[in-house]
Design a protein around this motif. Structure first.
Motif, PDB file in Angstrom:
ATOM      1  N   PHE A  59       6.417 -22.477   8.064  1.00  0.00           N
ATOM      2  CA  PHE A  59       5.374 -22.232   7.076  1.00  0.00           C
ATOM      3  C   PHE A  59       4.754 -20.842   7.206  1.00  0.00           C
ATOM      4  CE2 PHE A  59       5.704 -26.751   6.792  1.00  0.00           C
ATOM      5  CZ  PHE A  59       5.270 -27.093   5.525  1.00  0.00           C
ATOM      6  N   LEU A  60       4.426 -20.458   8.430  1.00  0.00           N
ATOM      7  CA  LEU A  60       3.613 -19.254   8.626  1.00  0.00           C
ATOM      8  C   LEU A  60       4.302 -17.965   8.166  1.00  0.00           C
ATOM      9  CD1 LEU A  60       0.815 -18.535   9.663  1.00  0.00           C
ATOM     10  CD2 LEU A  60       1.796 -18.177  11.934  1.00  0.00           C
ATOM     11  N   PRO A  61       5.565 -17.687   8.553  1.00  0.00           N
ATOM     12  CA  PRO A  61       6.169 -16.405   8.144  1.00  0.00           C
ATOM     13  C   PRO A  61       6.211 -16.169   6.640  1.00  0.00           C
ATOM     14  CG  PRO A  61       7.431 -17.384   9.930  1.00  0.00           C
ATOM     15  CD  PRO A  61       6.437 -18.420   9.498  1.00  0.00           C
ATOM     16  N   PRO A  62       6.715 -17.112   5.815  1.00  0.00           N
ATOM     17  CA  PRO A  62       6.751 -16.805   4.378  1.00  0.00           C
ATOM     18  C   PRO A  62       5.373 -16.673   3.752  1.00  0.00           C
ATOM     19  CG  PRO A  62       7.425 -19.074   4.771  1.00  0.00           C
ATOM     20  CD  PRO A  62       7.352 -18.416   6.104  1.00  0.00           C
ATOM     21  N   LEU A  63       4.418 -17.483   4.203  1.00  0.00           N
ATOM     22  CA  LEU A  63       3.081 -17.403   3.621  1.00  0.00           C
ATOM     23  C   LEU A  63       2.409 -16.078   3.972  1.00  0.00           C
ATOM     24  CD1 LEU A  63       1.828 -21.060   4.228  1.00  0.00           C
ATOM     25  CD2 LEU A  63       2.499 -20.025   2.053  1.00  0.00           C
ATOM     26  N   LEU A  64       2.515 -15.654   5.218  1.00  0.00           N
ATOM     27  CA  LEU A  64       1.937 -14.361   5.612  1.00  0.00           C
ATOM     28  C   LEU A  64       2.664 -13.208   4.928  1.00  0.00           C
ATOM     29  CD1 LEU A  64       1.404 -14.884   9.459  1.00  0.00           C
ATOM     30  CD2 LEU A  64      -0.342 -14.880   7.680  1.00  0.00           C
ATOM     31  N   TYR A  65       3.966 -13.335   4.793  1.00  0.00           N
ATOM     32  CA  TYR A  65       4.767 -12.280   4.168  1.00  0.00           C
ATOM     33  C   TYR A  65       4.355 -12.081   2.714  1.00  0.00           C
ATOM     34  CZ  TYR A  65       9.038  -9.868   2.601  1.00  0.00           C
ATOM     35  OH  TYR A  65       9.938  -8.980   2.070  1.00  0.00           O
ATOM     36  N   TRP A  66       4.218 -13.159   1.980  1.00  0.00           N
ATOM     37  CA  TRP A  66       3.841 -13.045   0.572  1.00  0.00           C
ATOM     38  C   TRP A  66       2.419 -12.518   0.427  1.00  0.00           C
ATOM     39  CZ3 TRP A  66       5.632 -12.090  -3.845  1.00  0.00           C
ATOM     40  CH2 TRP A  66       4.953 -12.413  -5.021  1.00  0.00           C
ATOM     41  N   GLU A  67       1.520 -12.967   1.300  1.00  0.00           N
ATOM     42  CA  GLU A  67       0.152 -12.457   1.252  1.00  0.00           C
ATOM     43  C   GLU A  67       0.119 -10.942   1.517  1.00  0.00           C
ATOM     44  OE1 GLU A  67      -3.143 -13.786   0.826  1.00  0.00           O
ATOM     45  OE2 GLU A  67      -1.953 -15.283  -0.229  1.00  0.00           O
ATOM     46  N   SER A  68       0.915 -10.480   2.487  1.00  0.00           N
ATOM     47  CA  SER A  68       0.911  -9.052   2.790  1.00  0.00           C
ATOM     48  C   SER A  68       1.609  -8.243   1.701  1.00  0.00           C
ATOM     49  CB  SER A  68       1.583  -8.793   4.143  1.00  0.00           C
ATOM     50  OG  SER A  68       2.919  -9.263   4.151  1.00  0.00           O
ATOM     51  N   LEU A  69       2.619  -8.824   1.045  1.00  0.00           N
ATOM     52  CA  LEU A  69       3.284  -8.131  -0.052  1.00  0.00           C
ATOM     53  C   LEU A  69       2.361  -7.931  -1.244  1.00  0.00           C
ATOM     54  CD1 LEU A  69       6.900  -9.629  -0.361  1.00  0.00           C
ATOM     55  CD2 LEU A  69       6.287  -7.291   0.239  1.00  0.00           C
ATOM     56  N   THR A  70       1.446  -8.852  -1.453  1.00  0.00           N
ATOM     57  CA  THR A  70       0.619  -8.830  -2.661  1.00  0.00           C
ATOM     58  C   THR A  70      -0.805  -8.367  -2.408  1.00  0.00           C
ATOM     59  OG1 THR A  70       0.148 -11.201  -2.328  1.00  0.00           O
ATOM     60  CG2 THR A  70       1.957 -10.639  -3.805  1.00  0.00           C
ATOM     61  N   THR A  71      -1.097  -7.898  -1.210  1.00  0.00           N
ATOM     62  CA  THR A  71      -2.432  -7.360  -0.964  1.00  0.00           C
ATOM     63  C   THR A  71      -2.427  -5.867  -1.251  1.00  0.00           C
ATOM     64  OG1 THR A  71      -4.282  -7.418   0.603  1.00  0.00           O
ATOM     65  CG2 THR A  71      -2.139  -6.730   1.470  1.00  0.00           C
ATOM     66  N   SER A  72      -3.585  -5.263  -1.140  1.00  0.00           N
ATOM     67  CA  SER A  72      -3.749  -3.843  -1.489  1.00  0.00           C
ATOM     68  C   SER A  72      -3.815  -2.997  -0.230  1.00  0.00           C
ATOM     69  CB  SER A  72      -5.032  -3.655  -2.305  1.00  0.00           C
ATOM     70  OG  SER A  72      -5.356  -2.291  -2.412  1.00  0.00           O
ATOM     71  N   LEU A  73      -2.789  -2.169  -0.013  1.00  0.00           N
ATOM     72  CA  LEU A  73      -2.801  -1.291   1.150  1.00  0.00           C
ATOM     73  C   LEU A  73      -3.898  -0.236   1.019  1.00  0.00           C
ATOM     74  CD1 LEU A  73      -1.520  -0.563   3.826  1.00  0.00           C
ATOM     75  CD2 LEU A  73       0.118   0.874   2.601  1.00  0.00           C
ATOM     76  N   ARG A  74      -4.134   0.241  -0.199  1.00  0.00           N
ATOM     77  CA  ARG A  74      -5.216   1.205  -0.399  1.00  0.00           C
ATOM     78  C   ARG A  74      -6.558   0.576  -0.027  1.00  0.00           C
ATOM     79  NH1 ARG A  74      -7.270   3.456  -6.197  1.00  0.00           N
ATOM     80  NH2 ARG A  74      -8.084   1.343  -6.235  1.00  0.00           N
ATOM     81  N   GLY A  75      -6.753  -0.682  -0.429  1.00  0.00           N
ATOM     82  CA  GLY A  75      -7.993  -1.370  -0.075  1.00  0.00           C
ATOM     83  C   GLY A  75      -8.136  -1.552   1.420  1.00  0.00           C
ATOM     84  N   ILE A  76      -7.028  -1.825   2.107  1.00  0.00           N
ATOM     85  CA  ILE A  76      -7.072  -1.981   3.563  1.00  0.00           C
ATOM     86  C   ILE A  76      -7.446  -0.660   4.224  1.00  0.00           C
ATOM     87  CG2 ILE A  76      -5.645  -2.426   5.602  1.00  0.00           C
ATOM     88  CD1 ILE A  76      -4.110  -4.471   3.959  1.00  0.00           C
ATOM     89  N   ARG A  77      -6.853   0.423   3.755  1.00  0.00           N
ATOM     90  CA  ARG A  77      -7.184   1.729   4.339  1.00  0.00           C
ATOM     91  C   ARG A  77      -8.645   2.081   4.115  1.00  0.00           C
ATOM     92  NH1 ARG A  77      -1.813   4.572   1.812  1.00  0.00           N
ATOM     93  NH2 ARG A  77      -0.377   4.229   3.566  1.00  0.00           N
ATOM     94  N   THR A  78      -9.149   1.790   2.924  1.00  0.00           N
ATOM     95  CA  THR A  78     -10.532   2.119   2.606  1.00  0.00           C
ATOM     96  C   THR A  78     -11.504   1.340   3.480  1.00  0.00           C
ATOM     97  OG1 THR A  78      -9.922   2.590   0.302  1.00  0.00           O
ATOM     98  CG2 THR A  78     -12.257   2.196   0.767  1.00  0.00           C
ATOM     99  N   ASN A  79     -11.183   0.090   3.749  1.00  0.00           N
ATOM    100  CA  ASN A  79     -12.091  -0.790   4.499  1.00  0.00           C
ATOM    101  C   ASN A  79     -11.555  -1.091   5.895  1.00  0.00           C
ATOM    102  OD1 ASN A  79     -14.015  -1.645   2.142  1.00  0.00           O
ATOM    103  ND2 ASN A  79     -11.952  -1.929   1.342  1.00  0.00           N
ATOM    104  N   GLU A  80     -10.781  -0.152   6.439  1.00  0.00           N
ATOM    105  CA  GLU A  80     -10.077  -0.386   7.703  1.00  0.00           C
ATOM    106  C   GLU A  80     -11.021  -0.760   8.840  1.00  0.00           C
ATOM    107  OE1 GLU A  80      -6.966   2.016  10.637  1.00  0.00           O
ATOM    108  OE2 GLU A  80      -7.867   3.013   8.898  1.00  0.00           O
TER     109      GLU A  80
END
Length: 528
Positions: A59-80
């Motif tokens: 369960f964990l790998p595909p769910l984490l993978y899809w969440e990371s694929l669809t999140t915002s890297l720019r948002g992560i950098r801004t709020n790092e």
């Protein structure tokens, strides 16, 4: 009970509870857990229904993978900075607070810290379910936190479980080195796997093979990390974030549409099935608390649940204000929220299946063969924390969001419109050169030019390429879609638009490109 029967019953429960929750407008995760509890009362389902390795490996790998694929890297950098503090500092602080309460209520210090590590991380799937309606920036912070804090908690869990079960000695130096290796090793494996996937995708032309690679990627990333003793969670998340940036450049439109549809359906089912399985497991866990009195078990579980919620509230209303006093840079001031707007973040610490899997993975006996005192109480407390946070925080989150006054980001719509205009402008600029290269008849090029101008002015939908009636027109439009896609990726790479905006517009371009390819096949009578 055979595995196939369990699968059928769980899927039937997912469909029923999801439909019922949406029909009654109730909280979906709570309904799914409630349905699972009812199934767990059936005698044939009172045995183990959720093995820890199933969650951690299936369960964990595909769910984490899809969440990371669809999140915002720019948002992560801004709020790092805020994300790192939540995913590391808050996890360690919560684990320490829970351990103190657990020890005061009778657990040994090692087992109390195991309990703290189990319930410290928020759950990516549960958080995503309750955070709908929040602005994009807050959703990004919560999703990134829950993606990373699993790695922190599971690393801490591995350290303290060795103390509780095997009696290993732990020093601060050993613990710090273990954390560093877990993070660095997981990130390195994630980067390496992402590089391999990108290299393979540049060479693959078979859509079925491309999609099979997409399905294999999270598992092929997670397993090596686990075998090497580093964080599989961080490996998958790192790989997913890198591929979210490289994917638009190396994946064909047809493959992307297929794989996105696959992941949307499969992760939705896996997500819902996890909640049902948590519910199925609950009755057996409640009845297996061992020699501990029910009153003491309920008291312990209630107090730990309160500490988990209070620790997050205290952290969110203390640490950020301390940082504000130290960091007065103007750029940081633009990222600040008021106390009222901060409350949804403080109230969204929902726990889920990862905490349950970690609790169930605690051995029932020590390495010396003696029963592990307090095991039943630990598992019962972990389940209670999951249920309390899901029910209390999950059901009240819509009201909390309304009270906070937070609304969806207007910037997202503005970014999408700006990107829409700029990619059409790039297509208009490239049209003459492509028309000459493809020997497109002037009247066809003029028709597409007119349609693109209407599209840029938002007076019409995407050009109806089938109406051109000629292969040259279809090929010209397909070439211009490539120009638009390149312009869109450049906007993302310059951080002019967010990854979320890129994916939305990219989906429109992919759909149009597939439609053109189908029209070309019909026109030529063979694959284009």
């Amino acid at each position: 009970m055979r595995g196939l029967e369990v699968v059928v019953v769980v899927l039937a429960a997912v469909l029923t509870m999801t439909w019922l929750a949406r029909h009654l407008r109730w909280n979906e995760p709570v309904m799914l857990v409630a349905g699972g509890c009812l199934i767990g009362l059936i005698p044939d389902f009172r045995g183990p229904a959720l093995r820890p390795e199933v969650v951690l490996l299936l369960f964990l790998p595909p769910l984490l993978y899809w969440e990371s694929l669809t999140t915002s890297l720019r948002g992560i950098r801004t709020n790092e900075r805020g994300i790192v503090l939540l995913a590391t500092g808050l996890v360690l602080a919560t684990a320490a607070a829970v351990a103190s309460v657990g020890h005061a209520l009778g657990l040994s210090w090692p087992l109390a810290f195991v309990l703290g590590a189990v319930v410290a991380p928020t759950d990516a799937i549960a958080v995503a379910a309750v955070a709908r309606g929040l602005p994009r920036r807050i959703r990004t912070i919560l999703r990134a936190e829950s993606l990373i804090n699993d790695g922190t908690a599971l690393t801490l869990y591995a350290v303290v479980i060795g103390v509780a079960v095997e009696g290993l000695a732990v020093t601060w130096t050993d613990t710090a080195v273990r954390f560093l290796l877990a993070y660095a090793g997981g990130a390195a494996i994630g980067c390496g796997c992402a590089a391999v996937v990108v290299a393979l995708r540049r060479r693959l032309r078979d859509r079925s093979v491309e999609n099979a690679l997409g399905v294999l990627t999270p598992f092929a990333t997670y397993l090596p990390a686990q075998v090497l003793g580093v964080s599989g969670v961080l490996a998958v998340v790192t790989c997913g974030l890198i591929l979210s940036q490289a994917g638009p450049k190396v994946i064909s439109a047809g493959s992307r549409v297929q794989i996105v549809s696959f992941w949307e359906v499969s992760t939705s089912l896996l997500n819902s099935a996890l909640f049902v399985l948590v519910g199925i497991q609950t009755p057996a866990i409640v009845s297996g608390i061992g020699s501990v009195s029910p009153g003491h078990a309920v008291t312990t579980a209630s107090l730990v649940s309160g500490v988990v919620i209070a620790a997050r509230l205290l952290w969110l209303y203390s640490v950020p204000y301390l940082i504000r006093a130290l960091d007065r840079r103007p750029v940081q001031r633009t990222l600040r929220y008021g106390a009222r707007q901060r409350f949804p973040v403080a109230w969204s610490g929902v726990r889920g299946a990862v905490s349950l899997a970690a609790a169930l993975a605690v051995p029932t006996a020590t390495a010396a063969g003696r029963p592990l005192a307090g095991h039943g109480l630990l598992v019962f407390t972990a389940v209670t924390v999951i249920l309390v946070t899901l029910v209390l925080q999950g059901t009240t989150m819509p009201a909390v969001i309304r009270w906070s006054g937070l609304h969806s980001d207007p910037d997202e719509t503005a970014e999408e419109r700006r990107a829409h205009r700029q990619i059409i402008a790039a297509a208009l600029e490239a049209l003459p050169d492509h028309a000459r290269r493809l020997n497109t008849p002037p009247e066809t090029a003029d028709a597409i030019l007119s349609e693109l101008r209407q599209y840029a002015a938002e007076k019409a939908g995407p050009p109806d390429t089938e109406d051109t009636g000629v292969r040259a027109g279809l090929e010209l439009r397909r070439a211009l879609i490539g120009v638009e896609r390149g312009a869109l990726i450049r906007l993302r790479d310059r951080r002019s638009i967010d990854d979320i905006v890129l994916r939305r517009l990219q989906s429109l371009l992919d759909t149009e490109e597939i439609r053109i390819e189908l029209a070309l096949r019909a026109f030529t009578g063979r694959p284009s």
